[in-house]
Design an enzyme around this catalytic site. Structure first.
Site, mmCIF file in Angstrom:
data_model
loop_
_atom_site.group_PDB
_atom_site.id
_atom_site.type_symbol
_atom_site.label_atom_id
_atom_site.label_comp_id
_atom_site.label_asym_id
_atom_site.label_seq_id
_atom_site.Cartn_x
_atom_site.Cartn_y
_atom_site.Cartn_z
ATOM 1 N N THR A 21 25.287 -0.263 -36.419
ATOM 2 C CA THR A 21 26.659 0.225 -36.443
ATOM 3 C C THR A 21 26.671 1.606 -37.080
ATOM 4 O O THR A 21 25.631 2.266 -37.155
ATOM 5 C CB THR A 21 27.589 -0.786 -37.159
ATOM 6 O OG1 THR A 21 28.942 -0.391 -36.993
ATOM 7 C CG2 THR A 21 27.288 -0.891 -38.657
ATOM 8 N N ASN A 22 27.837 2.084 -37.507
ATOM 9 C CA ASN A 22 27.927 3.410 -38.124
ATOM 10 C C ASN A 22 28.981 3.376 -39.229
ATOM 11 O O ASN A 22 29.601 2.351 -39.470
ATOM 12 C CB ASN A 22 28.253 4.455 -37.055
ATOM 13 C CG ASN A 22 29.570 4.154 -36.404
ATOM 14 O OD1 ASN A 22 30.619 4.200 -37.031
ATOM 15 N ND2 ASN A 22 29.543 3.790 -35.125
ATOM 16 N N ARG A 23 29.200 4.490 -39.886
ATOM 17 C CA ARG A 23 30.020 4.523 -41.099
ATOM 18 C C ARG A 23 31.524 4.581 -40.864
ATOM 19 O O ARG A 23 32.259 4.730 -41.827
ATOM 20 C CB ARG A 23 29.627 5.740 -41.949
ATOM 21 C CG ARG A 23 28.304 5.605 -42.642
ATOM 22 C CD ARG A 23 28.056 6.839 -43.499
ATOM 23 N NE ARG A 23 26.717 6.858 -44.050
ATOM 24 C CZ ARG A 23 26.345 6.184 -45.136
ATOM 25 N NH1 ARG A 23 27.220 5.459 -45.798
ATOM 26 N NH2 ARG A 23 25.104 6.251 -45.557
ATOM 27 N N ALA A 88 34.192 5.530 -33.306
ATOM 28 C CA ALA A 88 32.822 6.007 -33.507
ATOM 29 C C ALA A 88 31.910 5.010 -32.804
ATOM 30 O O ALA A 88 31.604 3.940 -33.332
ATOM 31 C CB ALA A 88 32.498 6.084 -34.985
#
Ligand code: CTP
Ligand code: CA
Length: 214
Positions: A21-23, A88
């Site tokens: 995943t991402n932030r 995102a």
């Protein structure tokens, strides 16, 4: 207007217990959805997993993966007047998702990843969308150049760009500092709360939509 907003991260499984995943916290996208609803628009929020409450008066469609986001947008974009892509999205997912938990073995583990579909990049061509189209760009360098390249490549009317290498703004923060990158010019907005920036950006998008219709 009927407005579609994507928000949050996506989650790409590696095995039954792990994912890529991402932030992204989803805060900017949720603030945009709330601001559109408060301005009297009909909003569909398509979001990956976040800790946030769905804003009042917003229709909500939860998704998990980039592929699910692509399919959800494909299904709903046709009846929208405007679409804002604040999600995102993971650019890559595991080539094969392991059915069993991956066990710890050697010193180095190599994952094979394959590209996910670019939802925003499919909206103009593949999905035939003719409404107002807004993208986001989170960059760590060459903010304006990279955002302008995305504006052109994805056929956007506006790309809202922020520098995620700056401390205290962007990812997970309640504050943001953005550049509005239009086809013919760029305008910087001063750092502010996401909840103050969002209505400002909504007014900008309303202006673009009105100009496109006339
Ligand atoms: N986006 C999308 N689907 C993807 C990747 C990105 O819809 N698979 C959208 C994002 O929601 C954002 C815009 O495209 O509005 C730009 O995302 P970004 O990650 O900055 O662009 P990429 O084309 O993926 O380029 P890169 O990550 O290499 O900078
Ligand atoms: Ca990306």
């Amino acid at each position: 207007m009927r407005v579609l907003v994507t928000a949050g991260p996506t989650r790409e499984a590696l095995d039954p217990v792990r994912y890529l995943t991402n932030r992204s916290s989803g805060k900017m996208g949720y603030a945009m959805a709330a601001a559109f609803a408060e301005a009297g628009h009909r909003v569909l929020l398509i979001s990956g997993p976040t800790q946030l409450d769905v804003p009042d008066g917003v229709d909500f469609l939860p998704i998990e993966t980039a592929q699910e986001m692509y399919e959800a947008v494909q299904r709903h974009i046709g009846r929208m007047d405007a679409a804002v892509f604040a999600a995102a999205v993971a650019d890559y997912r595991a080539a094969t998702v392991s059915e069993q938990k991956i066990k710890k073995a050697g010193e180095i583990l190599t994952l094979e990843l394959v590209k996910t579909p670019d939802t925003l990049g499919s909206v103009r061509g593949e999905f035939g969308f003719t409404g107002t189209l807004v993208g986001f760009a989170a960059e760590t360098q060459n903010l304006e150049v990279n955002a302008r390249e995305k504006l052109k490549r994805k056929g956007c009317d506006l790309v809202i760009a922020n520098d995620v290498s700056k401390p205290g703004i962007g990812f997970d923060s309640d504050r943001n500092e953005v550049l509005m990158v239009f086809p013919e010019h760029t305008e910087a907005l001063p750092e502010d709360e996401k909840h103050h920036l969002a209505p400002r950006l909504v007014r900008e998008i309303e202006t673009i939509a009105a100009a496109r219709q006339s």
